[in-house]
Design a protein around this motif. Structure first.
Motif, short mmCIF file in Angstrom:
data_model
loop_
_atom_site.label_atom_id
_atom_site.label_comp_id
_atom_site.label_asym_id
_atom_site.label_seq_id
_atom_site.Cartn_x
_atom_site.Cartn_y
_atom_site.Cartn_z
N PHE A 1 -4.95 -2.52 -4.23
CA PHE A 1 -3.94 -3.61 -5.16
C PHE A 1 -4.59 -5.09 -4.52
CE2 PHE A 1 -1.13 -1.97 -8.28
CZ PHE A 1 -1.80 -0.92 -8.24
N SER A 2 -5.23 -5.97 -5.05
CA SER A 2 -5.54 -7.28 -4.53
C SER A 2 -4.42 -8.04 -4.36
CB SER A 2 -6.38 -7.90 -5.23
OG SER A 2 -6.09 -8.14 -6.86
N HIS A 3 -3.26 -7.77 -5.02
CA HIS A 3 -2.05 -8.83 -4.99
C HIS A 3 -0.90 -8.35 -4.10
CE1 HIS A 3 -1.69 -6.14 -8.32
NE2 HIS A 3 -0.23 -5.87 -7.97
N LEU A 4 -0.93 -7.25 -3.52
CA LEU A 4 -0.14 -6.29 -2.74
C LEU A 4 0.40 -7.23 -1.62
CD1 LEU A 4 1.67 -3.64 -2.63
CD2 LEU A 4 0.03 -2.92 -1.12
N LYS A 5 1.69 -7.39 -1.43
CA LYS A 5 2.44 -8.21 -0.40
C LYS A 5 2.98 -7.27 0.86
CE LYS A 5 1.90 -12.17 -2.57
NZ LYS A 5 0.98 -13.13 -1.99
N GLY A 6 2.92 -7.53 1.72
CA GLY A 6 3.36 -6.73 3.20
C GLY A 6 4.66 -6.10 2.90
N GLN A 7 5.71 -6.99 2.41
CA GLN A 7 7.04 -6.63 2.23
C GLN A 7 7.10 -5.67 1.23
OE1 GLN A 7 8.98 -10.14 0.73
NE2 GLN A 7 8.20 -10.00 -1.40
N ASP A 8 6.03 -5.12 0.49
CA ASP A 8 6.22 -4.05 -0.74
C ASP A 8 5.40 -2.96 -0.18
OD1 ASP A 8 7.43 -5.69 -2.46
OD2 ASP A 8 5.72 -6.80 -3.04
N VAL A 9 4.94 -3.01 1.09
CA VAL A 9 4.21 -1.85 1.30
C VAL A 9 5.05 -0.57 1.99
CG1 VAL A 9 2.45 -0.98 3.09
CG2 VAL A 9 2.19 -3.14 1.74
N ASP A 10 4.91 0.62 1.55
CA ASP A 10 5.45 1.70 2.17
C ASP A 10 4.74 2.76 2.77
OD1 ASP A 10 8.25 1.07 1.43
OD2 ASP A 10 7.67 1.53 -0.76
N LEU A 11 3.42 2.81 2.76
CA LEU A 11 2.35 3.80 3.34
C LEU A 11 1.24 3.01 3.71
CD1 LEU A 11 1.25 6.58 3.80
CD2 LEU A 11 0.15 6.31 1.44
N VAL A 12 1.24 3.09 5.33
CA VAL A 12 0.12 2.50 6.05
C VAL A 12 -0.66 3.69 6.41
CG1 VAL A 12 -0.68 1.03 7.68
CG2 VAL A 12 1.46 0.44 6.40
N LEU A 13 -2.27 3.41 6.16
CA LEU A 13 -3.24 4.43 6.81
C LEU A 13 -4.47 3.63 6.95
CD1 LEU A 13 -3.97 7.18 4.32
CD2 LEU A 13 -2.99 4.81 3.68
N THR A 14 -5.50 4.52 7.21
CA THR A 14 -6.84 3.92 7.75
C THR A 14 -7.60 4.63 7.15
OG1 THR A 14 -7.00 4.95 9.92
CG2 THR A 14 -6.08 3.09 9.91
N GLN A 15 -9.06 4.23 6.90
CA GLN A 15 -10.27 5.10 6.57
C GLN A 15 -11.11 5.35 7.75
OE1 GLN A 15 -11.77 2.09 3.87
NE2 GLN A 15 -10.96 2.94 2.22
N ASP A 16 -12.14 6.54 7.59
CA ASP A 16 -13.16 6.70 8.49
C ASP A 16 -14.28 6.96 7.71
OD1 ASP A 16 -12.90 9.40 7.87
OD2 ASP A 16 -12.09 10.07 9.78
N LYS A 17 -15.45 7.41 8.31
CA LYS A 17 -16.83 7.41 7.54
C LYS A 17 -16.61 8.52 6.53
CE LYS A 17 -18.56 10.38 11.17
NZ LYS A 17 -19.84 10.59 12.25
N GLU A 18 -15.27 9.67 6.76
CA GLU A 18 -15.40 10.83 5.76
C GLU A 18 -14.31 10.43 4.90
OE1 GLU A 18 -16.93 13.43 6.09
OE2 GLU A 18 -17.96 12.82 7.92
N GLY A 19 -13.64 9.17 4.70
CA GLY A 19 -12.74 9.21 3.59
C GLY A 19 -11.39 8.56 4.31
N LEU A 20 -10.03 8.75 3.84
CA LEU A 20 -8.97 8.53 4.27
C LEU A 20 -8.53 9.33 5.39
CD1 LEU A 20 -6.59 7.81 0.94
CD2 LEU A 20 -7.57 6.10 2.52
N SER A 21 -7.94 8.92 6.29
CA SER A 21 -7.43 9.75 7.52
C SER A 21 -6.10 9.90 7.45
CB SER A 21 -7.99 9.07 8.77
OG SER A 21 -7.61 9.74 9.83
N ALA A 22 -5.38 11.18 7.49
CA ALA A 22 -4.19 11.38 7.69
C ALA A 22 -3.70 11.63 8.86
CB ALA A 22 -3.89 12.61 6.69
#
Length: 315
Positions: free
Chosen positions: A186-207
């Motif tokens: 989402f382009s309009h998401l604010k930090g105060q509304d985030v409940d899940l934080v993760l990253t990507q690598d070359k394969e996709g989302l990383s859990a």
């Protein structure tokens, strides 16, 4: 001529006989109807006139007190890692948690009933268990056993999860699964509304390293992720690919998710410029390491284990 005398009145009156009701049955029925109608209208007036807050009251969500601030979750798989290596992992987690007043949940594969799903699904259940055992925590941080915390000075609640910090870190309007997923953050998401934080690598989302904010949404997210449909579906990478699926097809989840640069919480021992570990990073992981041999986790991490022990001892 004699006349008959009238009967004498007795001094004892006849026994009392109740008088018959003057109201016929039909009239009594009408009175009952009128009484019930009156009660109905009084009830209706009460419901309409009572304060709106009472009518529309919604149960207030429980607000965690932040005790502990973070629960650090790691799943220990004795079929994948040596016992010596896992002891090092436990030492690392417990020392880091102790420095910041965090708690740890070190689960083993086999601790939970996975209903026939592969052992890697233990990750999801362990995070759910952490929310149950520590209902007042603010965050649950899952860090795979393939990695170590390298910088004990960095706190999750300040280094990553503070709203202003998330506003700086999160990647907006980028493909969820690189390189060309049509579903974007989402382009309009604010930090105060985030409940899940993760990253990507070359394969996709990383859990392998992700953070969930405690609350009703977190429980919904973990229950959805562990849903029987996804557990039984033959995803190539089990829970990792299930995560990619629900993030892309459930806007309720996507609308609360932030993707940040990999090195912030998920740097790799080897990789490209954006993913390879640099001194000062919070975490280093070895996602492709093996149980034994030259590429074993124990061999690849040996130098870094010595490094984090020195740093931890000096802080």
């Amino acid at each position: 001529m004699h006349f008959a005398l009238p009967p004498r009145k007795t001094s004892q009156p006849p026994p009392y006989l109740p008088r018959a009701s003057r109201l016929p049955g039909l009239r009594r029925s009408r009175l009952k109807v009128i009484a019930l109608a009156g009660l109905f209208f009084l009830t209706l007036i009460y419901l309409v006139s009572r304060p709106s807050r009472s009518r529309n009251a919604v149960p207030t969500p429980r607000v965690p007190k932040g005790n502990p601030p973070v629960v650090l979750v790691t799943v220990l798989d004795e079929t994948k890692y040596s016992k010596a290596y896992l002891e090092t992992v436990k030492e690392n987690r417990m020392q880091y948690a102790e420095k910041h007043g965090y708690q740890t949940l070190l689960a083993k594969v086999g601790d939970y009933d996975l209903a026939g799903a592969p052992g890697s699904w233990t990750t999801v259940v362990a995070m759910r268990d952490a929310l149950t055992k520590f209902p007042d925590c603010h965050y649950v941080w899952h860090l795979d056993a393939s990695g170590f915390v390298m910088n004990p000075k960095l706190k999750i609640e300040e280094h990553i999860m503070k709203a202003a910090k998330l506003d700086e870190l999160m990647k907006k309007d980028v493909p969820v699964v690189p390189p060309d997923s049509i579903i974007k953050t989402f382009s309009h998401l604010k930090g105060q509304d985030v409940d899940l934080v993760l990253t990507q690598d070359k394969e996709g989302l990383s859990a392998g390293s992700l953070i969930v904010r405690n609350g009703e949404w977190a429980r919904f997210f973990l229950e959805t992720w562990f849903g029987p449909l996804y557990r039984s579906y033959n995803f190539q990478k089990a829970e990792a690919h299930a995560l990619e699926h629900i993030v892309q097809w459930h806007p309720t989840i996507l609308s609360r998710m932030a993707i940040i640069d990999q090195r912030v919480i998920n740097a790799y021992g080897k990789g490209g410029k954006e993913e390879e570990y640099k001194d000062g990073d919070l975490v280093i992981r070895f996602p492709e390491c093996t149980a034994a041999g030259a590429q074993s986790c124990e061999t690849q991490s040996q130098v870094f284990v010595q490094a984090w022990r020195r740093v931890f001892a000096s802080t």
